[in-house]
Design an enzyme around this catalytic site. Structure first.
Site, PDB file in Angstrom:
ATOM      1  N   SER A 118      27.774  22.360   6.909  1.00 33.82           N
ATOM      2  CA  SER A 118      27.809  21.184   7.772  1.00 33.82           C
ATOM      3  C   SER A 118      26.877  21.350   8.961  1.00 33.82           C
ATOM      4  CB  SER A 118      29.237  20.957   8.279  1.00 33.82           C
ATOM      5  OG  SER A 118      29.274  19.986   9.296  1.00 33.82           O
ATOM      6  N   TYR A 142      36.252  23.450  12.910  1.00 36.69           N
ATOM      7  CA  TYR A 142      35.674  23.092  11.612  1.00 36.69           C
ATOM      8  C   TYR A 142      34.277  23.692  11.483  1.00 36.69           C
ATOM      9  CZ  TYR A 142      33.210  20.237   8.169  1.00 36.69           C
ATOM     10  OH  TYR A 142      32.438  19.826   7.120  1.00 36.69           O
ATOM     11  N   LYS A 146      32.815  26.822   8.974  1.00 44.80           N
ATOM     12  CA  LYS A 146      31.652  26.676   8.095  1.00 44.80           C
ATOM     13  C   LYS A 146      30.626  27.776   8.376  1.00 44.80           C
ATOM     14  CE  LYS A 146      32.564  22.956   5.610  1.00 44.80           C
ATOM     15  NZ  LYS A 146      32.622  22.985   4.134  1.00 44.80           N
TER      16      LYS A 146
END
Length: 338
Positions: A118, A142, A146
């Site tokens: 991402s 998040y 990643k």
């Protein structure tokens, strides 16, 4: 042709990738716990195992019982507001279970791994367009998860001779004839605007009109989900030499929130109820990818990612599926292995 294990293949991007793999004659096996995915999104021709990627009994059995050529890893917790309020489940799902997946893949002797990363790994940009060498300073858990799995994959590539490709998506959007966005809760701008257009939502809120941009609203780089899937198929063609490659997936063009609103109004044919709201913490003014490496090294060309076409595709899917996958789930006739 390849046999590919796809984790998260019942999700938005994963299911589109499955469809493209099948269209090119590849064999697809999906592992998805269906916590956020949809059975109806998985294309016919794929075998679906309803399974958590952290299942250290069933997943190794699936991997050892099939001769997979590659693993495409999409499965992840991805709701950014939740990642700020409850980071523990993100580290559990995306890292702890992600490492369990890597170990199961290693035990099965599979060395080709394509990872859905991402743009959240970058955090607030220091310059735009953002290239792959931009500093990585995630501003939410998040993005941190990643980045952590990217770093783990770098070690797996160097220690175990894996061939790894990681794709850092910018704003995935749009729809195919079969697959569209149906997140619950919905947080993405285009489906939120379409919900406003159909009356499911009273209004759409623009978070901040005082950014240093031409119209004062945030600028984002939008890329059609089919173009993202195309990049994954190109990764399958990369020679299996040991090492890791990282690519941005974006167009290099950004649109403001206000511009997206205007294009949606043009596509649906009427004005929308839109109101101003306060800025959200952590929203950078501009996010824009440099896709030069992906274009130059893999020959990727975005074919569907002009914004009016993206919105038209999403609106067509919304009209065909006014309640998302809600009614189709009970009608799906896909082989499911529990």
């Amino acid at each position: 042709m390849a046999r590919v294990l796809v984790t998260g293949g019942a999700g938005y991007v994963g299911s589109v990738c499955c469809a493209q793999l099948l269209a090119f004659g590849h064999e697809v096996v999906v592992v998805d716990d269906l916590s956020t995915g949809h059975v109806a999104a998985v294309p016919h021709g794929a075998m679906l195992h309803r399974l958590d990627i952290g299942d250290q009994t069933s997943l190794p059995r699936i991997l050892s019982g099939n001769r997979f050529d590659a693993v495409f890893h999409f499965a992840a917790k991805a709701l950014i507001p939740e990642s700020m309020s409850n980071p523990g489940i993100f580290f559990d799902s995306n890292i702890s279970r992600g490492i369990a997946l890597l170990e199961a893949v290693r035990a099965a002797g599979i060395r080709k791994f394509v990872f859905s990363s991402s743009a959240a790994v970058y955090g607030n940009p220091q310059f735009t367009p953002i290239d792959e060498d931009h500093p990585k300073m995630p501003v939410n858990s998040y993005g941190e998860t990643k980045l952590m799995l990217e770093r783990a994959l770098q070690w797996y590539a160097s220690a175990y001779g894996w061939n790894v490709v990681a794709f850092r998506y910018f704003n995935a959007c749009g729809a195919t004839d079969i697959v569209g966005e149906d997140h619950r809760p919905e947080t993405h701008i285009i489906p939120l605007l379409l919900q406003t257009a159909t009356g499911e939502r009273d209004c759409f809120e623009i978070y901040g009109r005082d950014y240093s941009t031409p119209d004062g609203t945030c600028l984002r780089d939008y890329v059609h989900v089919a173009d993202i899937a195309q990049a994954h198929l190109l990764a399958l063609q990369v020679p299996n030499d040991p090492g890791m490659s990282v690519y941005n997936i974006g167009t290099g063009t950004s649109y403001s929130v206000r511009q997206v609103c205007q294009i949606v109004e043009e596509v649906v044919g009427h004005s929308l109820a839109i109101k101003d709201a306060e800025r959200r913490s952590g929203d950078p003014a501009v996010l824009c990818a440099s896709p030069r490496r992906l274009i130059n090294q893999l020959g990727w060309t975005p074919r569907c990612s002009d914004l009016p076409s993206i919105v038209r595709s999403a609106w067509a899917w919304k009209q065909k599926h006014p309640h998302g996958y809600e009614t189709e789930e009970t009608e799906a006739v896909l082989p499911i292995v529990q």
